[in-house]
Design an enzyme around this catalytic site. Structure first.
Site, PDB file in Angstrom:
ATOM      1  N   GLU A   1      -4.405   1.716  10.144  1.00 36.42           N
ATOM      2  CA  GLU A   1      -3.036   1.891   9.656  1.00 36.42           C
ATOM      3  C   GLU A   1      -2.955   2.934   8.549  1.00 36.42           C
ATOM      4  OE1 GLU A   1      -1.738  -2.069   8.722  1.00 36.42           O
ATOM      5  OE2 GLU A   1      -1.665  -2.646  10.837  1.00 36.42           O
TER       6      GLU A   1
ATOM      7  N   HIS B   1       5.619  -2.819  12.095  1.00 36.02           N
ATOM      8  CA  HIS B   1       5.314  -4.213  11.778  1.00 36.02           C
ATOM      9  C   HIS B   1       6.614  -5.009  11.691  1.00 36.02           C
ATOM     10  CE1 HIS B   1       1.735  -2.076  10.492  1.00 36.02           C
ATOM     11  NE2 HIS B   1       1.077  -3.214  10.539  1.00 36.02           N
TER      12      HIS B   1
END
Length: 204
Positions: free
Chosen positions: A71, A104
């Site tokens: 990420e 997310h």
């Protein structure tokens, strides 16, 4: 992309220290609620058997190693150097968490909080990926601060003081500990200078 040896030690230690200061309240809460003392805790942390157990646990590997590395590689190392010359440093730091949050979406409220913006500024200041990865891994370990549990804790007053002190010290130390001069020359500064960005002056 943040892979370089120059300034790697301050880039690994200072951002993590800054993040731990921000989490001073939750760290106090964790230590108060932990049944073991510091010596026992260090024995567990340093025991090879504990690390072997962690390294064979797929959930631990995902949360503490794979997710932070991948990420931060995508959202800091790749995205920020593209956004900063187009938008400037400030807007890029605050836009990146929006993309992170959309990726997310199942826990967007938690992920769009202050810590994501601060991790972006750490990458821009240090020019290293290691700092954001370690901070991300630490935040994954700690989870979202349990403020409601702190309000109901028997040691409520010292805990809330720890929360307030952590946020205050974080804000006080953010500028000095993310000073680009601590981390050597920054590749991002070259991008900003090429783009003719006035914020490239921050790099000098």
């Amino acid at each position: 992309m943040g892979f370089r040896l120059e300034g790697i030690f301050p880039a690994a230690l200072l951002p993590l220290l800054l993040t731990m200061i921000l989490f001073l309240g939750p760290l106090m809460q964790l230590s108060l609620d932990c049944p073991c003392d510091l010596a026992d805790g260090l024995k567990v942390v340093l025991a090879p058997r504990s690390w072997a157990r962690c390294l064979t646990d797929m959930r631990w590997l995902r949360n503490q190693v794979i997710a932070p590395l991948t990420e931060e590689l995508v959202f800091r190392a790749c995205m920020l150097p593209m956004l900063a010359p187009c938008m400037g440093l400030g807007p890029a730091v605050f836009t990146c968490p929006l993309f992170f949050g959309v990726a997310h979406f199942h826990h967007i409220i938690e992920q769009l909080r202050f810590r994501q913006s601060s991790v972006g500024s750490i990458f821009l200041s240090a020019g290293h990926l290691i700092g954001p990865v370690l901070c991300h891994s630490f935040c994954n370990y700690m989870g979202f601060p349990a403020v409601c549990a702190a309000l109901e804790h028997p040691q409520r007053r010292p805990l809330l003081a720890g929360y307030a002190l952590g946020v205050g010290l974080f804000l006080l130390l953010l500028q000095p500990l993310t000073n680009p001069k601590l981390y050597g020359s920054l590749p991002l500064c070259v991008l900003l200078e090429r783009a003719g960005d006035s914020e490239a002056l921050l790099c000098s």
